[in-house]
Scaffold this motif. Structure first.
Motif, mmCIF file in Angstrom:
data_model
loop_
_atom_site.group_PDB
_atom_site.id
_atom_site.type_symbol
_atom_site.label_atom_id
_atom_site.label_comp_id
_atom_site.label_asym_id
_atom_site.label_seq_id
_atom_site.Cartn_x
_atom_site.Cartn_y
_atom_site.Cartn_z
ATOM 1 N N GLN A 134 0.831 -1.199 0.000
ATOM 2 C CA GLN A 134 0.000 0.000 0.000
ATOM 3 C C GLN A 134 0.872 1.257 0.000
ATOM 4 O O GLN A 134 0.577 2.239 -0.691
ATOM 5 N N GLU A 135 1.942 1.209 0.778
ATOM 6 C CA GLU A 135 2.794 2.384 0.946
ATOM 7 C C GLU A 135 3.460 2.788 -0.370
ATOM 8 O O GLU A 135 3.531 3.978 -0.708
ATOM 9 N N VAL A 136 3.928 1.820 -1.133
ATOM 10 C CA VAL A 136 4.652 2.145 -2.357
ATOM 11 C C VAL A 136 3.728 2.820 -3.372
ATOM 12 O O VAL A 136 4.137 3.765 -4.073
ATOM 13 N N LEU A 137 2.464 2.417 -3.432
ATOM 14 C CA LEU A 137 1.528 3.049 -4.359
ATOM 15 C C LEU A 137 1.151 4.457 -3.906
ATOM 16 O O LEU A 137 0.952 5.358 -4.737
ATOM 17 N N MET A 138 1.059 4.664 -2.597
ATOM 18 C CA MET A 138 0.761 6.002 -2.095
ATOM 19 C C MET A 138 1.907 6.965 -2.380
ATOM 20 O O MET A 138 1.687 8.129 -2.740
ATOM 21 N N ILE A 139 3.145 6.487 -2.225
ATOM 22 C CA ILE A 139 4.297 7.332 -2.539
ATOM 23 C C ILE A 139 4.330 7.640 -4.035
ATOM 24 O O ILE A 139 4.626 8.769 -4.440
ATOM 25 N N MET A 140 4.002 6.666 -4.854
ATOM 26 C CA MET A 140 3.925 6.906 -6.294
ATOM 27 C C MET A 140 2.918 8.011 -6.601
ATOM 28 O O MET A 140 3.186 8.919 -7.394
#
Length: 253
Positions: A134-140
């Motif tokens: 989830q975190e990697v998509l939010m940072i993207m």
């Protein structure tokens, strides 16, 4: 809104919640087995403090949460930045990440035991699985939120793609990325009970699951409250750091 009124409103709502709890238990509208009163929970808190149980459980859970979230963040940050800035990396990583992020973390418990055993590594891996994808998509998305006009103007001044990424995109996206850190750390706390579900002998999640087997409802409620308070303190720390680091941001727009 004045700061004083802001905190009074929050404290009033919590006070009303506790009052309803007191009324329900004092009038025995709910059986103590299902909802013990605040006094019973307080006595359980005192007992666990006196016997050193609560400090031991809290220390173990904090260690697992911190390490699991840090590993997730250290990997999610560069990958998310690359995905948000380069179409190639987005196409490379996003299909797999989208696939895994819909899989419930609890379903990985048997596999993680096979892969890493029953020590802290298994619990940290569950926290990582529950947080990273989830975190990697939010940072993207934080990186993609940079206005296109800023990038185009920077390009006209002769900045290279990597210079634009560092000097423009990252600086603009950093407040949003910091909020992503805060939110995903909160998610890590919610996965704590799952992480300590199997083969644990210490930890707040373990204590809650153990209390369930013996119908010790006051211990269950105490564990939930402690997790909630620890999560609240970390959230407040991130918010305070946000205000100091990004003073120019008007969050109310």
């Amino acid at each position: 809104m004045p700061a004083g009124l802001y905190f009074v409103a929050g404290a009033s709502f919590i006070g009303a919640f506790i009052l309803i709890w007191l009324i329900l238990t004092a009038l025995e509208l709910v059986l103590p087995m299902f909802l013990p009163g605040p006094k019973s929970v307080w006595l359980e808190f005192v007992r666990q403090i006196r016997e050193g149980i609560l400090l031991q459980d809290t220390g173990a859970s904090l260690y697992r949460i911190t390490l699991g979230w840090l590993v997730s963040t250290l990997l999610a940050l560069p990958i998310g930045i690359l995905m948000g800035n380069f179409r190639f990396f987005e196409g490379l990583f996003e299909p797999f990440i989208d696939l895994v992020r819909y899989m419930p973390a609890v379903a990985f418990v048997p596999l993680t035991i096979l892969w890493t055993g029953v020590g802290d590594g298994q619990k940290i891996l569950i926290l990582f699985i529950g947080t990273f994808f989830q975190e990697v998509l939010m940072i993207m998305d934080n990186v993609k939120g940079v206005p296109r006009e800023m990038i185009e103007v920077s390009s006209t001044f002769g900045l290279s793609r990597w210079e634009i990424l560092y000097h423009v995109i990252l600086r603009y996206a950093l407040p949003g990325i910091w909020d992503t850190f805060r939110i995903t750390l909160g998610w890590a706390w919610t996965y704590l009970v799952v992480a300590e579900l199997v083969a644990a002998n210490v930890g707040l999640g373990y204590r809650i699951m153990r209390a369930q087997r013996f119908l010790q409802t006051e211990s269950i409620i105490l564990g939930i409250l402690i997790i909630g308070l620890l999560g609240l303190f970390t959230d407040m720390a991130f918010k305070a750091a946000y205000k100091r680091m990004f003073r120019w941001m008007d969050r109310k727009g």
